[in-house]
Design a protein around this motif. Structure first.
Motif, PDB file in Angstrom:
ATOM      1  N   ILE A  23      44.441  36.256  29.275  1.00 50.85           N
ATOM      2  CA  ILE A  23      43.942  35.053  29.960  1.00 50.85           C
ATOM      3  C   ILE A  23      43.206  35.522  29.000  1.00 50.85           C
ATOM      4  O   ILE A  23      41.828  34.026  29.039  1.00 50.85           O
ATOM      5  N   ARG A  52      49.879  38.744  31.426  1.00 45.57           N
ATOM      6  CA  ARG A  52      49.846  37.563  30.132  1.00 45.57           C
ATOM      7  C   ARG A  52      48.475  37.419  30.246  1.00 45.57           C
ATOM      8  O   ARG A  52      47.708  37.198  31.032  1.00 45.57           O
ATOM      9  N   LYS A  91      46.548  38.612  33.525  1.00 50.39           N
ATOM     10  CA  LYS A  91      47.910  38.106  34.698  1.00 50.39           C
ATOM     11  C   LYS A  91      48.701  38.952  35.247  1.00 50.39           C
ATOM     12  O   LYS A  91      49.739  38.556  34.235  1.00 50.39           O
ATOM     13  N   ARG A  93      39.208  31.945  37.306  1.00 52.54           N
ATOM     14  CA  ARG A  93      38.893  31.569  36.514  1.00 52.54           C
ATOM     15  C   ARG A  93      38.020  32.474  36.123  1.00 52.54           C
ATOM     16  O   ARG A  93      37.091  32.626  36.416  1.00 52.54           O
TER      17      ARG A  93
END
Length: 654
Positions: free
Chosen positions: A195, A193, A184, A211
């Motif tokens: 994920i 970041r 992200k 997601r």
């Protein structure tokens, strides 16, 4: 909105376009020139558009940001010589993300090189998000990302945030275990970041909220391995065969993060569009054909669900999922307003009031428009891609179908000047060859040749894309066999239908098409008066040793699947090793730094002709790769090809 209102708006605009009384035949440079725009994207608030604008020499593409109120200043951003931009995305109303790209010569649009940059609409605040920049003696580079990055989802509910797929470079030439990470990323600050991560190369697909719900990898035989999360918090599990037997790709997930639209293949049929309940693992078929792939999906409004699919391998057509829906009616109205063209939706503002769409067709390289649905359906032309090419100076392309000698129905295209009758014809097999196919639309090669008085025949021979795995695999191990028979059967169709003069037929192609052009004269010498190979493959044994396909183990497996390993067959199906069977004049063109089909291929054929009486003309463009991208080189190639054709199949040729 009523479709008729759109028709009126467009028709009114058409009235002010000057009428061309006499169509001028475009020059070679007219066809060779780069378009004035290669990509357009509309901001979510509708206040700006961003455009990728190539420079005339073709070696650079700028990013232009244009305020739509006409009051602000147009911002132009450069990324350096030999650099292009593509994949323009808005991460918010004011922030844009682009990929640094390279212009691949045989492709119309630049292709991402795996580096991402961002800028705001002022152009004052720019950020390199992903790139590999070497340290110098005075400072340490901020980015040293050893891999390729691409934006896979814009998080519209989190302004300036996107999801980026980052796949590591191989650590050695044949390495295929490449780590894939999903980050992200803040497109303003560049902060990232992690994920998702997997040690094997994977494609991740996401739900509405961002997601990961699908993960697709490949097994040792290069078949897809499907994993999914039935719920957003579940662990990865195999996709049940009742949901997808072979492959599955999410195209859209609705705001409930459960209802999805997916292209699914169960065995080897063309992909079908299904509505899927991810939690239940159930599906309902919405669209698809038994013998033709879905070419595209159109979505209704900002983050909206699919409303239509398109097909284009046989004849361009649109299938509306619900013809009574708002977006289906809007699209159908625009199709009526632009007769003889295709309408493609690109972006819609967050409030769905402004739509960016394009029109295109066999006689239109592309035009971008804005439709303001909130202001009386006001229509605004953004840009014609190639405004110097007028519809009246281009020629119609019509879909054709015919039966092969073994009863297979094949599709193709025929482009020719008005007037009909048997004329000199150029057979133009496409490159690839697998997964690629010719479809209706503007084709500069076909238009150039037709503008010079020739009919142009394009055949989607077996092995081509567009008709599913079964049809594509039917061309494996048939490069010099049934795929060549299919092209010859296309010539028979043209002669039988009296659109081709059997005494004036030449064949021309690029890449695999160059191979096919030369192989046609070996397999069917009675059909042709000449052959033109452009960055072609001429020796299959050389192909299995040289070129960038051989750099990876998967590439070598691919070559074994499609070409086989029988040395005798590879020799028999290599033009460079069978020049004694070529009895017609040949013209060969090549780029000096081609990595896909290196000079070894060109030299193998050229040298084989040394002791032959066959007239051979050559053109080697310095600094060009797998096809030419400099307009002056393309124009020179066209000019030399025209002279070659005039000499051998022109009106006075003998």
């Amino acid at each position: 909105m009523k479709p008729s209102a759109t028709v009126v708006a467009v028709a009114t605009m058409a009235l002010i376009v000057p009428i061309q009384s006499v169509a001028q035949v475009p020059t070679a440079m007219d066809f060779a020139r780069n378009g004035e725009v290669s990509e357009v994207s509309l901001s979510p608030d509708g206040r700006h558009i961003a455009m990728a604008v190539p420079l005339p020499d073709g070696v650079e593409t700028q990013l232009q940001i244009i305020p739509l109120d006409g009051k602000g200043e147009v911002k132009a951003m450069r990324f350096g010589r030999q650099n292009h931009v593509t994949d323009i995305l808005w991460s918010s109303n004011e922030q844009i993300v682009v990929a640094r790209a390279k212009k691949e010569p045989l492709e119309e649009a630049p292709r991402s090189q795996g580096e991402l940059m961002s800028t705001d609409t002022s152009g004052k605040n720019q950020e390199t998000l992903f790139a590999y920049i070497e340290n110098d003696v005075s400072r340490r580079a901020r980015r040293s990302d050893e891999g390729r990055a691409s934006v896979v989802k814009v998080l519209h509910d989190e302004p300036n945030k996107v999801l980026v797929d980052f796949t590591a470079w191989p650590t050695k030439l044949s390495d295929e275990k490449l780590t894939t990470v999903i980050y992200k990323v803040d497109t303003v600050s560049g902060e990232r970041r992690e994920i998702e991560r997997t040690d094997e190369t994977a494609v991740f697909q996401f739900d509405y909220s961002g997601r990961a719900r699908m993960k697709i990898t490949r097994d040792r035989n290069d078949h897809p391995v499907l994993m999914y999360r039935p719920g957003s918090d579940n662990a990865w599990m195999p996709v049940p065969k009742t949901l997808a037997g072979y492959s599955m790709s999410l195209s859209h997930v609705e705001s409930d993060d459960n209802t999805a639209y997916a292209l699914i293949i169960d065995k080897d049929e063309p992909a079908q569009l299904y509505k899927v309940d991810l939690t239940k693992g159930s599906r309902v078929r919405l669209a698809g054909r038994d013998d033709e792939e879905i070419a595209g999906i159109m979505y209704g409004g900002f983050r909206g669900a699919p409303f239509a699919v398109t097909y284009d391998e046989s004849k361009l057509s649109v299938q509306y999922l619900d013809p009574a829906s708002e977006w289906s009616k809007l699209h159908a109205g625009l199709m009526k307003a632009f007769p003889g063209q295709m309408v493609t939706f690109h972006n819609t503002t967050r409030d769905n009031n402004t739509l960016l769409f394009s029109t295109w067709g066999d006689r239109n390289p592309g035009s971008y428009y804005l439709l303001d649905r909130g202001a009386g359906n006001k229509l605004q032309l953004v840009k014609h891609v190639k405004p110097w090419l007028k519809e009246s100076s281009l020629l119609p392309t019509r879909p054709i179908s015919f039966q092969t000698r073994d009863g297979l129905t094949l599709h193709g295209l025929y482009t020719a000047p008005a007037g009909g009758g048997a004329r000199g014809m150029v057979v133009m097999p496409h490159g690839g060859p697998h997964g690629i196919y010719d479809s209706w639309g503007y084709d500069p090669d076909a238009q150039f040749l037709a503008s010079r008085g020739y009919g142009v025949l394009q055949v989607n021979f077996r092995g081509s894309g567009g008709r599913g795995e079964r049809f594509e695999q039917s061309g494996y191990l048939q490069w010099g066999g049934k795929m060549q028979d299919d092209l010859a059967d296309g010539v028979k169709w043209a002669v039988d239908n009296k659109v081709a003069d059997p005494a004036r037929i030449c064949t021309y192609g690029s890449s695999y098409g160059g191979y096919a052009a030369l192989m046609q004269t070996i397999r069917y010498p009675e059909l042709y008066k000449c052959a033109i190979g452009y960055v072609g493959v001429y020796d299959l044994q050389v192909m299995k040793k040289e070129g960038d396909i051989t750099y990876r183990a998967s590439g070598n497996r691919y070559l074994d699947r499609v070409l086989g390993t029988d040395a005798a067959v590879l020799k028999a199906w290599s033009p460079a090793q069978n020049v004694d069977k070529i009895k017609v004049p040949v013209f060969l063109a090549q780029g000096s730094i081609d990595k896909r089909v290196p000079m070894d291929q060109f030299n193998a054929l050229k040298n084989a002709f040394k002791d032959s009486a066959v007239p051979v003309e050559t053109m080697v463009a310095q600094g060009e790769g797998h096809g030419f991208y400099k307009p002056e080189n393309i124009a020179q190639f066209y000019t030399r090809m025209e002279a070659f054709l005039v000499k051998h199949i022109g009106p006075g040729a003998k």
